[in-house]
Design a protein around this motif. Structure first.
Motif, mmCIF file in Angstrom:
data_model
loop_
_atom_site.group_PDB
_atom_site.id
_atom_site.type_symbol
_atom_site.label_atom_id
_atom_site.label_comp_id
_atom_site.label_asym_id
_atom_site.label_seq_id
_atom_site.Cartn_x
_atom_site.Cartn_y
_atom_site.Cartn_z
ATOM 1 N N VAL A 160 18.619 -14.513 -3.697
ATOM 2 C CA VAL A 160 17.764 -13.754 -4.611
ATOM 3 C C VAL A 160 16.384 -13.575 -3.994
ATOM 4 O O VAL A 160 15.720 -14.556 -3.641
ATOM 5 N N ASN A 161 15.953 -12.347 -3.866
ATOM 6 C CA ASN A 161 14.684 -12.010 -3.225
ATOM 7 C C ASN A 161 13.759 -11.342 -4.231
ATOM 8 O O ASN A 161 14.189 -10.468 -4.991
ATOM 9 N N VAL A 162 12.489 -11.721 -4.224
ATOM 10 C CA VAL A 162 11.506 -11.128 -5.122
ATOM 11 C C VAL A 162 10.642 -10.141 -4.327
ATOM 12 O O VAL A 162 9.916 -10.539 -3.410
ATOM 13 N N LEU A 163 10.749 -8.873 -4.674
ATOM 14 C CA LEU A 163 9.909 -7.830 -4.094
ATOM 15 C C LEU A 163 9.205 -7.095 -5.223
ATOM 16 O O LEU A 163 9.822 -6.804 -6.252
ATOM 17 N N GLN A 164 7.946 -6.771 -5.040
ATOM 18 C CA GLN A 164 7.191 -6.090 -6.075
ATOM 19 C C GLN A 164 7.762 -4.705 -6.368
ATOM 20 O O GLN A 164 8.383 -4.071 -5.506
ATOM 21 N N HIS A 165 7.559 -4.246 -7.592
ATOM 22 C CA HIS A 165 7.843 -2.853 -7.955
ATOM 23 C C HIS A 165 6.673 -2.022 -7.449
ATOM 24 O O HIS A 165 5.535 -2.192 -7.878
ATOM 25 N N GLY A 166 6.924 -1.131 -6.523
ATOM 26 C CA GLY A 166 5.847 -0.358 -5.913
ATOM 27 C C GLY A 166 5.165 0.589 -6.879
ATOM 28 O O GLY A 166 5.710 0.942 -7.928
ATOM 29 N N GLU A 167 3.953 1.007 -6.497
ATOM 30 C CA GLU A 167 3.196 1.930 -7.351
ATOM 31 C C GLU A 167 3.878 3.297 -7.373
ATOM 32 O O GLU A 167 4.526 3.711 -6.420
ATOM 33 N N LEU A 168 3.727 4.010 -8.478
ATOM 34 C CA LEU A 168 4.373 5.310 -8.638
ATOM 35 C C LEU A 168 3.370 6.445 -8.815
ATOM 36 O O LEU A 168 3.768 7.595 -8.949
ATOM 37 N N GLY A 169 2.091 6.110 -8.828
ATOM 38 C CA GLY A 169 1.084 7.136 -9.062
ATOM 39 C C GLY A 169 1.078 8.225 -8.009
ATOM 40 O O GLY A 169 0.949 9.415 -8.333
ATOM 41 N N SER A 170 1.223 7.844 -6.739
ATOM 42 C CA SER A 170 1.169 8.857 -5.680
ATOM 43 C C SER A 170 2.325 9.840 -5.794
ATOM 44 O O SER A 170 2.171 11.029 -5.486
ATOM 45 N N LEU A 171 3.497 9.372 -6.251
ATOM 46 C CA LEU A 171 4.638 10.268 -6.453
ATOM 47 C C LEU A 171 4.303 11.318 -7.511
ATOM 48 O O LEU A 171 4.555 12.518 -7.327
ATOM 49 N N ALA A 338 -6.686 -1.001 -4.865
ATOM 50 C CA ALA A 338 -6.546 -1.813 -3.649
ATOM 51 C C ALA A 338 -5.149 -2.418 -3.566
ATOM 52 O O ALA A 338 -4.550 -2.473 -2.481
ATOM 53 N N ARG A 339 -4.617 -2.866 -4.702
ATOM 54 C CA ARG A 339 -3.252 -3.426 -4.689
ATOM 55 C C ARG A 339 -2.221 -2.374 -4.321
ATOM 56 O O ARG A 339 -1.160 -2.708 -3.769
ATOM 57 N N CYS A 340 -2.507 -1.110 -4.619
ATOM 58 C CA CYS A 340 -1.583 -0.038 -4.249
ATOM 59 C C CYS A 340 -1.485 0.125 -2.741
ATOM 60 O O CYS A 340 -0.532 0.725 -2.238
ATOM 61 N N GLN A 341 -2.461 -0.402 -2.027
ATOM 62 C CA GLN A 341 -2.425 -0.381 -0.568
ATOM 63 C C GLN A 341 -1.930 -1.701 0.013
ATOM 64 O O GLN A 341 -1.806 -1.831 1.231
ATOM 65 N N GLU A 342 -1.643 -2.655 -0.872
ATOM 66 C CA GLU A 342 -1.230 -3.987 -0.416
ATOM 67 C C GLU A 342 0.177 -4.309 -0.917
ATOM 68 O O GLU A 342 1.147 -3.755 -0.423
ATOM 69 N N ASP A 343 0.303 -5.203 -1.911
ATOM 70 C CA ASP A 343 1.639 -5.636 -2.319
ATOM 71 C C ASP A 343 2.412 -4.568 -3.092
ATOM 72 O O ASP A 343 3.635 -4.648 -3.194
ATOM 73 N N LEU A 344 1.723 -3.546 -3.626
ATOM 74 C CA LEU A 344 2.421 -2.468 -4.331
ATOM 75 C C LEU A 344 2.660 -1.264 -3.430
ATOM 76 O O LEU A 344 3.130 -0.227 -3.899
ATOM 77 N N ASN A 345 2.361 -1.401 -2.152
ATOM 78 C CA ASN A 345 2.494 -0.305 -1.198
ATOM 79 C C ASN A 345 3.944 -0.183 -0.733
ATOM 80 O O ASN A 345 4.568 -1.173 -0.329
ATOM 81 N N TRP A 346 4.482 1.033 -0.780
ATOM 82 C CA TRP A 346 5.912 1.219 -0.465
ATOM 83 C C TRP A 346 6.247 0.932 0.987
ATOM 84 O O TRP A 346 7.357 0.498 1.290
ATOM 85 N N ALA A 347 5.311 1.167 1.890
ATOM 86 C CA ALA A 347 5.580 0.853 3.298
ATOM 87 C C ALA A 347 5.828 -0.644 3.466
ATOM 88 O O ALA A 347 6.748 -1.064 4.191
ATOM 89 N N ASN A 348 5.036 -1.460 2.774
ATOM 90 C CA ASN A 348 5.228 -2.910 2.839
ATOM 91 C C ASN A 348 6.534 -3.330 2.169
ATOM 92 O O ASN A 348 7.259 -4.198 2.671
#
Length: 370
Positions: A160-171, A338-348
């Motif tokens: 079981v792996n925990v990954l954040q739900h990425g931001e959706l605003g840019s979409l 800032a979080r949208c560029q960090e743990d909520l960033n889809w590239a990460n």
């Protein structure tokens, strides 16, 4: 570079953003029902191969043929990994049980049906568990969901792996109109499916308390589900409330968030929240109940405010505090973006997903990040 088939039946926004970043790391094919093709058109990276198949309504017996078609597509691709976005579709669940599948990763957005949600098909609460046990790796968005899978379903923790739900605003900014809406300084937004667990009644009870301190406050209620008129037996003040009790077209969603200063999530139950992910990316502040996975997504007093679920006074006070303090608004908006560029960033998130494919699925290829 490994070959990955990404299969989804729903959670289109999440899948689009994951796929667009994941294609940098893997040879990616997206498999989807034809009915979601329009949602995904014009927003997918051109390097992603897309294969659609006819998927009838859930109670239609022709789903047997649909599942055969889906399996033929998977067999033709011969992926090293099949990554499936959680589905409440028993037809898929039984197909998963009765067929030999490629190495399987499943993203579980919700382990249990939300209270009052009558959309799910009878029996799907039980058949969906097949994916829990047939998958070599599971992905969830909060540690709370991981704990449930380990303790209640006896899933080994290493699966079981925990990954954040990425931001959706840019979409939604890419999808929306070119007319940027001015932020309305005292407008609140309640957005999404309107069901009892969303706690709309507590927000409506808080509105008179908020209006005593901030007479200009306005609430937009946007989404379908329950009939909102039941909350207003004597009608409502159209200057105080803007109600769109219907499906919100994709191109209009972004405008609602751009107009609003605060998104309110007065939930009494939650696993995670795509609404919060959308709010963060749009620069819209969040006030939410400290319940379920929301307490992991929203960092209290840093990029949002949390209140006890069902506490009308605390909800009103938090909203008043935020609407009254421009410096606090700016601080929290900056932190959220800032979080949208960090743990909520889809590239990460995509890089972490690829690591699951390579490291935990015992696939030896190295990730090409160029």
């Amino acid at each position: 570079m490994i070959k990955v088939a990404l299969l989804h039946f729903c959670f289109e926004d999440y899948t689009i953003e994951l796929a667009n970043s994941l294609v940098k790391y893997v040879d990616l094919t997206l498999i989807q029902p034809e009915k979601v093709s329009n949602v995904c058109s014009n927003v997918l990276d051109s390097r992603i191969r897309v294969i659609s198949f006819n998927k009838p309504r859930i109670r239609d017996p022709r789903n047997l043929l649909s599942m055969n078609t889906m399996m033929d597509i998977i067999k033709d691709i011969q992926p090293d990994v099949l990554h499936v976005q959680e589905t409440n579709d028993p037809w898929y669940d039984w197909t998963l049980l009765l067929n030999k599948m490629p190495p399987l990763v499943t993203t579980i957005h919700d382990i249990f049906r939300h209270p009052g949600d009558k959309i799910a098909v009878f029996g799907s609460d039980y058949t969906r568990r097949i994916a829990f046990y047939r998958s070599q790796q599971l992905i969830v968005h909060t540690h709370q969901l991981k704990k449930i899978l380990i303790e209640q379903f006896r899933i080994p923790q290493e699966r079981v792996n925990v990954l954040q739900h990425g931001e959706l605003g840019s979409l939604y900014q890419r999808r929306g109109s070119q007319n940027i809406q001015a932020r309305e300084p005292y407008t609140l937004l309640f957005f999404g499916r309107i069901l009892p667990y969303k706690g709309l009644k507590y927000l409506l009870e808080a509105m008179p308390l908020i209006a005593e301190r901030i007479p200009e406050v306005k609430l937009i209620i946007a989404g379908r589900g329950e009939n909102v008129s039941q909350y207003f037996p004597n009608g409502y003040d159209q200057k105080r409330y803007e109600i769109i009790n219907d499906f919100i077209p994709i191109e209009k969603v972004g405008n609602l968030f751009q107009r609003s200063t605060v998104t309110v999530l007065p939930y009494v139950e939650a696993s995670q929240s795509g609404v919060a992910a959308l709010s963060y990316g749009m620069g819209t502040l969040v006030v939410a109940s400290e319940v379920g996975g929301l307490s992991e997504i929203i960092q209290h007093k840093k990029d949002g405010l949390l209140v006890p679920p069902g506490d009308v006074r605390a909800l009103a006070d938090a909203i008043i505090c935020l609407l009254s303090d421009r410096d606090l608004q700016q601080h929290m908006q900056t932190a959220a973006l800032a979080r949208c560029q960090e743990d909520l960033n889809w590239a990460n998130i995509a890089a972490q997903t690829a690591q699951i494919y390579y490291k935990k699925m015992n696939i030896q290829n190295k990730i090409n990040v160029s």
